[in-house]
Design a protein around this motif. Structure first.
Motif, mmCIF file in Angstrom:
data_model
loop_
_atom_site.group_PDB
_atom_site.id
_atom_site.type_symbol
_atom_site.label_atom_id
_atom_site.label_comp_id
_atom_site.label_asym_id
_atom_site.label_seq_id
_atom_site.Cartn_x
_atom_site.Cartn_y
_atom_site.Cartn_z
ATOM 1 N N GLU A 267 0.825 -1.209 0.000
ATOM 2 C CA GLU A 267 0.000 0.000 0.000
ATOM 3 C C GLU A 267 0.862 1.263 0.000
ATOM 4 N N GLY A 268 1.950 1.231 0.727
ATOM 5 C CA GLY A 268 2.839 2.392 0.814
ATOM 6 C C GLY A 268 2.551 3.195 2.069
ATOM 7 N N GLU A 270 2.992 6.378 2.882
ATOM 8 C CA GLU A 270 2.312 7.658 2.708
ATOM 9 C C GLU A 270 0.818 7.429 2.461
ATOM 10 N N GLN A 271 0.508 6.404 1.657
ATOM 11 C CA GLN A 271 -0.891 6.065 1.381
ATOM 12 C C GLN A 271 -1.623 5.641 2.658
ATOM 13 N N ARG A 274 -2.339 8.741 4.709
ATOM 14 C CA ARG A 274 -3.413 9.553 4.117
ATOM 15 C C ARG A 274 -4.774 8.888 4.340
ATOM 16 N N ARG A 275 -4.787 7.552 4.204
ATOM 17 C CA ARG A 275 -6.049 6.828 4.418
ATOM 18 C C ARG A 275 -6.543 7.018 5.852
ATOM 19 N N GLU A 352 -11.808 0.986 5.791
ATOM 20 C CA GLU A 352 -12.180 1.824 4.647
ATOM 21 C C GLU A 352 -13.439 2.603 5.015
#
Lengths: 379, 379
Positions: A267-268, A270-271, A274-275, A352
């Motif tokens: 996913e990373g 940073e991602q 942000r999520r 999510e």
């Protein structure tokens, strides 16, 4: 069929601030048979986990894995960093900050505590003033994200304030419910010790704690005189250099961690951050729309857990029970002085917007069913 | 297809004395998603586990579950049962007895140790004499089954000897690799504290320790002054009375324990004990037939682990590597002074004669391949 988050429709929407839901690949890893914890297979897994943790902790410091829960990790900070009578400033903004102070006192440290009101963040200037006023303090402990109130401290500013006043102080951070979900930069900010827990943003069952330790931390460890064996960081460091552990580790949870770190890598970082930021904001907006009172100072609202209160005529325990029994939605209640008076939504790890939608739909239905006067109306 | 023991042909025949292989239903339990550790589902699982552990421990004493490995369990004995300067007699017959003495010393207890030669059991009369000679000793620690040497102490006789000389002494037992596999009767024998570990005969991954505590143990706990928070037994007892834990427990391993205890209940305790006794005897017979030297005094050979030595021209580490790489058979090496000089077969938990047959076939092949002069010939 399991959903993307590994929950089957028949199972719960688990939204406590730990344990968090397990992704399918983590559950698969947990179902692996055991291996010899002294053999080459496990050594390779352990090495990969340590490397992955360094990546997620964004640090070049040493990373240790202890078989314990978060409280054990906090106790390991006390016994490795302090000696009896040593003065430690404990910056508490809630239940878990208080717990650290309690542990330090139990071991005979001299605790100076600044307690900010629940729901508020710590004020870096107040921390700096306290340090300036008491030159005997050489250790500072601060909670990054207070799981009991949903407040996220301005850690970078607090760390800078500490360094400004007392450049050589040892700074220890409870990052149990922040690291891996929220940016923490131990090296840039000068956080000597940072603790996290497997059951939080890491999407792994409880049972492991991770600790990053700086050079200053190791210098302190060599002087610290609290008794310790199981939690002795140096024993862990020496063994990890040979890709092993001093005592039998929670092998299965290390397997799970390996799978979770691979998922996080995909996913990373940073991602992921942000999520978490995005979903936290979404959660607060949706709760506010329902007329529910957010507990945390909005400037310092946590990215991983949101605490809220219903109107006074709603029994929080009845609400939690209704959510669980009728909607398969599991939230957490309040802790300490807020037991029975607060609800908390964990939105960390595998989460999510759709998970939050389910929570809010269930909340709306339950508030209506409990006849809450405030449902749909901002109190 | 998984075999009866849950191993697929592609996986290893794991015969270390912990971790032990996981039965299929235990692996299924481990793959369950998380639940709220403060919710009713987990409370029910925890209650069932405590009841099952009382059955397997054959005790009416309290049973506590701690999230830690065996060494953490031993440390919990030190911090809950002793005060600085208190005199404790540590009866050591190997590596883990010595470890307990080290932990007690690290906390400032006054350790009197009797160390019997590795491979031998403790002599109850020597223990009684030592107690008689030193009236200041009010605490005795003894290892039931010494995992490092494959020796099983005559616990009942030792306990009787302790009670004869010092009726009110506190007797603490390391039953990490014995309870659940070998008969232990804490109440009848007067063992105030007995510790066991999940990764042994319980067929569960490492990460949990179980501790039984008698009334005398609780009286002592109220007086014991060692610092403790995470390992504080009273906090665990108070929370377990409400079917919860003071700190977040290793939820997944508790699920696994529930499944394993059901399996143990279905087999029956007496059957489990007989199986361990029978397979231990079978293991010793087969090893002797191969000309390998059994390490333990045959009168006190362990039911759960067998240590042996090859002839002097065989490198134990090379032998372990060959077994693993060519035959998928994983044994353990020696510990402490016997590192590189000993092999150990774990035969506890999920084990049948066929598992031992595989080990012995692999051993025979490897000894031949390493050109051991002694292969097939008693040295």
């Amino acid at each position: 069929m399991p959903s993307e988050n590994g929950r089957t429709p028949a199972t719960q929407n688990l939204r406590t601030p730990g344990p968090t839901p397990l992704p399918p690949e983590v559950r698969e890893a947990l179902a692996r048979d055991m291996v010899n914890h002294r053999g080459p297979e496990f050594a390779a897994v352990l090495r990969e986990c340590v490397d992955g943790l360094k990546w997620a902790f964004q640090t070049r410091n040493d990373i240790l894995l202890l078989t314990a829960s978060g409280t054990g990790g906090l106790e390991s900070v006390v016994v490795n960093m302090l000696s009896p009578g040593q003065k430690v400033l404990v910056v508490s903004i809630g239940y878990f900050g208080d717990r650290f102070a309690d542990i330090a006192r139990a071991y005979g440290a001299s605790v100076v505590d600044i307690a900010f009101p629940w729901g508020q963040a710590a004020d870096p200037d107040v921390v700096a003033d306290q340090l300036a006023a008491d030159p005997a303090i050489d250790t500072v402990f601060v909670t990054h994200n207070e799981t009991s109130t949903g407040v996220m401290n301005p850690l970078e500013q607090i760390a800078r304030a500490v360094r400004r006043v007392r450049p050589d102080a040892l700074l220890a951070v409870d990052g149990i419910s922040s690291v891996g979900s929220v940016p923490v930069l131990p090296d840039a900010w000068g956080c000597d010790v940072v603790v996290s827990g497997s059951q939080k943003g890491w999407m792994v069952p409880p049972g492991l704690v991770f600790v990053s330790v700086s050079l200053r931390g190791w210098e302190r460890q060599a002087q610290a005189k609290m008794p310790r064996v199981y939690f002795d960081w140096l024993a862990h460091k020496k063994h990890l250099e040979k890709n092993t552990t001093p005592w039998t580790p929670a092998v299965g949870i290390v397997f799970a961690l390996q799978a979770a770190l691979e998922r996080m890598w995909a996913e990373g970082l940073e991602q992921i951050f942000r999520r978490h930021e995005r979903i936290a904001r979404y959660t607060r907006e949706r709760l506010s729309q329902l007329g529910l009172r957010l507990f945390a100072d909005p400037v310092h609202a946590s990215w991983t857990v949101t605490a809220f209160q219903a109107s006074d005529d709603v029994d929080a325990k009845a609400l939690l029970r209704g959510l669980r029994e009728k909607h398969n939605v599991v939230l957490a209640g309040g802790q300490g002085r807020y037991e029975g008076k607060m609800l908390r939504i964990g939105h960390l790890g595998s989460v999510e917007e759709t998970d939050i939608d389910e929570v809010l739909e269930a909340l709306e239905a339950e508030l209506a069913s409990l006849g809450a006067a405030s449902a749909g109306v901002r109190s």
